[in-house]
Motif scaffolding. Structure first.
Motif, PDB file in Angstrom:
ATOM      1  N   GLN A  82       0.696  -1.345  -0.011  1.00  0.00           N
ATOM      2  CA  GLN A  82      -0.021  -0.166  -0.085  1.00  0.00           C
ATOM      3  C   GLN A  82       0.926   1.186  -0.138  1.00  0.00           C
ATOM      4  N   ASP A  83       2.115   1.409   0.555  1.00  0.00           N
ATOM      5  CA  ASP A  83       2.885   2.499   0.361  1.00  0.00           C
ATOM      6  C   ASP A  83       3.462   2.563  -0.920  1.00  0.00           C
ATOM      7  N   SER A  84       3.744   1.293  -1.685  1.00  0.00           N
ATOM      8  CA  SER A  84       4.254   1.411  -2.927  1.00  0.00           C
ATOM      9  C   SER A  84       3.034   2.193  -3.694  1.00  0.00           C
ATOM     10  N   VAL A  85       1.752   1.769  -3.655  1.00  0.00           N
ATOM     11  CA  VAL A  85       0.908   2.198  -4.618  1.00  0.00           C
ATOM     12  C   VAL A  85       0.798   3.756  -4.205  1.00  0.00           C
ATOM     13  N   ALA A  86       0.813   4.122  -2.766  1.00  0.00           N
ATOM     14  CA  ALA A  86       0.563   5.554  -2.223  1.00  0.00           C
ATOM     15  C   ALA A  86       1.808   6.484  -2.992  1.00  0.00           C
ATOM     16  N   ARG A  87       3.062   5.911  -3.275  1.00  0.00           N
ATOM     17  CA  ARG A  87       4.110   6.586  -3.822  1.00  0.00           C
ATOM     18  C   ARG A  87       3.734   6.694  -5.417  1.00  0.00           C
ATOM     19  N   GLY A  88       3.224   5.634  -5.754  1.00  0.00           N
ATOM     20  CA  GLY A  88       2.915   5.707  -7.400  1.00  0.00           C
ATOM     21  C   GLY A  88       1.850   6.793  -7.618  1.00  0.00           C
ATOM     22  N   PHE A  89       0.936   6.940  -6.648  1.00  0.00           N
ATOM     23  CA  PHE A  89      -0.344   7.738  -6.675  1.00  0.00           C
ATOM     24  C   PHE A  89       0.175   9.249  -6.519  1.00  0.00           C
ATOM     25  N   GLU A  90       1.280   9.550  -5.720  1.00  0.00           N
ATOM     26  CA  GLU A  90       1.725  10.852  -5.874  1.00  0.00           C
ATOM     27  C   GLU A  90       2.336  11.471  -7.316  1.00  0.00           C
ATOM     28  N   THR A  91       2.581  10.505  -8.061  1.00  0.00           N
ATOM     29  CA  THR A  91       3.102  10.805  -9.353  1.00  0.00           C
ATOM     30  C   THR A  91       2.199  11.007 -10.617  1.00  0.00           C
ATOM     31  N   VAL A  92       0.876  10.317  -9.936  1.00  0.00           N
ATOM     32  CA  VAL A  92      -0.116  10.085 -11.250  1.00  0.00           C
ATOM     33  C   VAL A  92      -0.583  11.725 -11.571  1.00  0.00           C
ATOM     34  N   SER A  93      -0.586  12.084 -12.606  1.00  0.00           N
ATOM     35  CA  SER A  93      -0.998  13.441 -13.182  1.00  0.00           C
ATOM     36  C   SER A  93      -2.621  13.915 -12.442  1.00  0.00           C
ATOM     37  N   GLN A  94      -2.587  15.232 -12.275  1.00  0.00           N
ATOM     38  CA  GLN A  94      -3.713  15.707 -11.590  1.00  0.00           C
ATOM     39  C   GLN A  94      -4.904  15.598 -12.233  1.00  0.00           C
ATOM     40  N   ASP A  95      -4.770  15.463 -13.610  1.00  0.00           N
ATOM     41  CA  ASP A  95      -5.798  15.341 -14.468  1.00  0.00           C
ATOM     42  C   ASP A  95      -6.409  13.813 -14.867  1.00  0.00           C
ATOM     43  N   ALA A  96      -5.722  12.993 -14.310  1.00  0.00           N
ATOM     44  CA  ALA A  96      -6.193  11.610 -14.410  1.00  0.00           C
ATOM     45  C   ALA A  96      -7.383  11.320 -13.569  1.00  0.00           C
ATOM     46  N   GLU A  97      -8.758  11.019 -14.262  1.00  0.00           N
ATOM     47  CA  GLU A  97     -10.029  10.798 -13.712  1.00  0.00           C
ATOM     48  C   GLU A  97     -10.031   9.462 -13.057  1.00  0.00           C
ATOM     49  N   VAL A  98      -9.381   8.362 -13.456  1.00  0.00           N
ATOM     50  CA  VAL A  98      -9.598   6.974 -13.281  1.00  0.00           C
ATOM     51  C   VAL A  98      -8.123   6.330 -13.083  1.00  0.00           C
ATOM     52  N   VAL A  99      -7.774   5.796 -12.192  1.00  0.00           N
ATOM     53  CA  VAL A  99      -6.553   5.284 -11.803  1.00  0.00           C
ATOM     54  C   VAL A  99      -6.627   3.621 -11.607  1.00  0.00           C
ATOM     55  N   LEU A 100      -5.925   2.955 -12.510  1.00  0.00           N
ATOM     56  CA  LEU A 100      -5.841   1.441 -12.266  1.00  0.00           C
ATOM     57  C   LEU A 100      -4.407   0.901 -11.494  1.00  0.00           C
ATOM     58  N   VAL A 101      -5.017   0.017 -10.801  1.00  0.00           N
ATOM     59  CA  VAL A 101      -3.590  -0.359 -10.040  1.00  0.00           C
ATOM     60  C   VAL A 101      -3.517  -1.875 -10.319  1.00  0.00           C
ATOM     61  N   HIS A 102      -2.405  -2.304 -10.879  1.00  0.00           N
ATOM     62  CA  HIS A 102      -1.908  -3.728 -11.398  1.00  0.00           C
ATOM     63  C   HIS A 102      -0.742  -4.151 -10.605  1.00  0.00           C
ATOM     64  N   ASP A 103      -0.862  -5.539 -10.387  1.00  0.00           N
ATOM     65  CA  ASP A 103       0.358  -6.053 -10.038  1.00  0.00           C
ATOM     66  C   ASP A 103       1.204  -6.622 -10.962  1.00  0.00           C
ATOM     67  N   ALA A 104       2.696  -6.061 -10.862  1.00  0.00           N
ATOM     68  CA  ALA A 104       3.411  -6.592 -12.133  1.00  0.00           C
ATOM     69  C   ALA A 104       3.544  -7.995 -12.327  1.00  0.00           C
ATOM     70  N   ALA A 105       3.369  -8.811 -11.370  1.00  0.00           N
ATOM     71  CA  ALA A 105       3.510 -10.131 -11.222  1.00  0.00           C
ATOM     72  C   ALA A 105       2.330 -10.754 -11.849  1.00  0.00           C
ATOM     73  N   ARG A 106       1.509  -9.886 -12.497  1.00  0.00           N
ATOM     74  CA  ARG A 106       0.175 -10.637 -13.426  1.00  0.00           C
ATOM     75  C   ARG A 106       0.607 -10.209 -14.829  1.00  0.00           C
ATOM     76  N   PRO A 107       1.343 -10.614 -15.565  1.00  0.00           N
ATOM     77  CA  PRO A 107       1.994 -10.252 -16.693  1.00  0.00           C
ATOM     78  C   PRO A 107       1.255 -10.721 -17.965  1.00  0.00           C
ATOM     79  N   LEU A 108       0.101 -11.602 -17.395  1.00  0.00           N
ATOM     80  CA  LEU A 108      -0.696 -11.996 -18.775  1.00  0.00           C
ATOM     81  C   LEU A 108      -2.007 -11.510 -18.798  1.00  0.00           C
ATOM     82  N   VAL A 109      -2.273 -10.321 -18.046  1.00  0.00           N
ATOM     83  CA  VAL A 109      -3.636  -9.619 -18.139  1.00  0.00           C
ATOM     84  C   VAL A 109      -4.025  -9.305 -19.436  1.00  0.00           C
TER      85      VAL A 109
END
Ligand code: MG
Length: 396
Positions: A82-109
């Motif tokens: 959850q700390d990693s997601v929080a760090r990632g979220f700080e970097t997401v652009s202000q104008d992004a309306e929807v944010v998807l969170v995905h595990d890198a360990a699921r490469p076959l999505v």
């Protein structure tokens, strides 16, 4: 509608026991992380991607990523998911309306799963990809140190959460705030639920496996290797590799003759720093070559006193251990010994047995052939013995 994706690759993959972080293991010609990134950048659904990596990988700059049709930023993660997601979220652009969170360990999505999650998150505020339980589900408790079934749960109410999980920006911000307040969560949906937001389920995909164990990795490789394009051709290169090795040593007085770990009675032997077993040396180089792990001179330098008179079968075993560490298994080897004298033929069976033991291969996978050089050149004059070898390996 502007869409961002956070790909979380914070884990170190200890459960996989590999020498490198699991997100950097190869899966059909690309790393697991690259495949996860490509799934989003090539979907045409996402405008920006933030990849969250363990801090040491970001600092070492050791991750090469190719970017596709989206803006990609790499940031260092935190201690917990959850700390990693929080760090990632700080970097997401202000104008992004929807944010998807995905595990890198699921490469076959698949693009379909990403699209379904995105549409539901945009509509309902929060959504996750999930698959229905196919096995009967038991809740358990421990009694007298043994796991005992407490109850059988109604299977149609049980769903297994995958990623991506999607959120409208404000919903994810609230979920992250719950996480920061000290709650331990295994996914972002749990934090959104705790913040009071209904989380919609959309259909995931049983092929969207999370690679945590060696068995998961084998399953993912099987899925990737079974993928075919519209013409029926395999999409992933088969993980079969070949290596070639060559060695030559001079025949001199006062040395024993050792070939393929077998001591051969002869009035001369091969000159060299180790036992000068040219068969083992050529096979070692073939094996290392197949795995692109360098060569025998680099691994066991003859300037190092440790290898003086060394048993070259042990060097071969050492090379095999390195190959295994790098994820390879030997399939077969074929060896040609070029020697004018002595006769090699009578010793071939013993060599195959010794090489088979060193490589943990059946003798049926070990071939040793003897040739003379028809009196031509130094080998033909009996001044040296030369050996050629090929080795085939596959990724485990
Ligand atoms: Mg040599």
């Amino acid at each position: 509608m502007k869409v961002a994706a956070i790909i979380v690759a914070g884990g170190r993959g200890e459960r996989l026991g590999a020498a490198m972080p699991k997100q950097l293991l190869e899966l059909g010609g690309r790393t697991i992380l690259q495949r996860s990134l490509d799934a989003f950048t090539s979907s045409g659904l996402v405008h920006e991607v933030v990849v969250v990596l363990p801090a040491e990988l970001v600092a070492s700059g050791s991750v090469d990523l190719e970017y596709g049709g989206a803006r990609v930023t790499v940031v260092a993660g935190g201690a917990r998911r959850q700390d990693s997601v929080a760090r990632g979220f700080e970097t997401v652009s202000q104008d992004a309306e929807v944010v998807l969170v995905h595990d890198a360990a699921r490469p076959l999505v698949t693009r379909d799963v990403i699209a379904r999650t995105l549409a539901a998150a945009a509509g309902d505020g929060a959504a996750i990809a999930a698959v229905g339980a196919r096995d009967t589900v038991k809740s358990t408790e421990t009694r007298d140190g043994r796991p005992i079934v407490r109850a059988t749960l109604p299977r149609d109410e049980i769903h297994l959460a995958q990623t991506p999980q999607g959120f409208r920006r404000a919903v994810l911000a609230e979920a992250i705030a719950v996480g920061v307040s000290g709650v331990e969560a295994t996914d972002e949906a749990m934090l959104a639920e705790m913040a009071g937001h209904p989380v919609r389920l959309v259909e995931g995909d049983v092929g969207n496996v999370k690679i945590t164990t060696e068995a998961d990795l084998r399953l993912a490789r099987a899925i990737v290797e079974s993928e075919r394009d519209e013409k029926g051709a395999a999409m992933a290169p088969r993980a079969v590799r070949i290596g070639f090795g060559y060695d030559l040593h001079r025949l001199v007085e006062g040395r024993p003759l050792v070939l393929g770990g077998v001591r051969i009675p002869y009035e001369r032997g091969l000159a060299g720093h180790s036992d000068a077993d040219a068969v083992c040396h050529a096979v070692t180089d073939a094996l290392l070559g197949a795995c692109a792990l360098g060569d025998i001179g680099r691994l066991f330098p003859d300037t190092d006193p440790a290898w003086k008179d060394a048993d070259s079968v042990a060097l071969l075993q050492g090379a095999m251990a390195r190959a295994r560490e790098a994820g390879f298994e030997a399939v077969n080897i074929d060896v040609v010994v070029v020697a004018e004298r002595p006769k090699i033929g009578p010793h071939v069976a013993a060599m195959r047995e010794t090489l088979g033991r060193a490589l943990q291969l059946d003798e049926g996978a070990i071939s040793v052939k003897a040739k003379t050089n028809e009196g031509v050149d130094a080998t033909g004059r009996g001044e040296a013995i030369a050996v050629h070898a090929v080795a085939l390996v596959v990724r485990r």
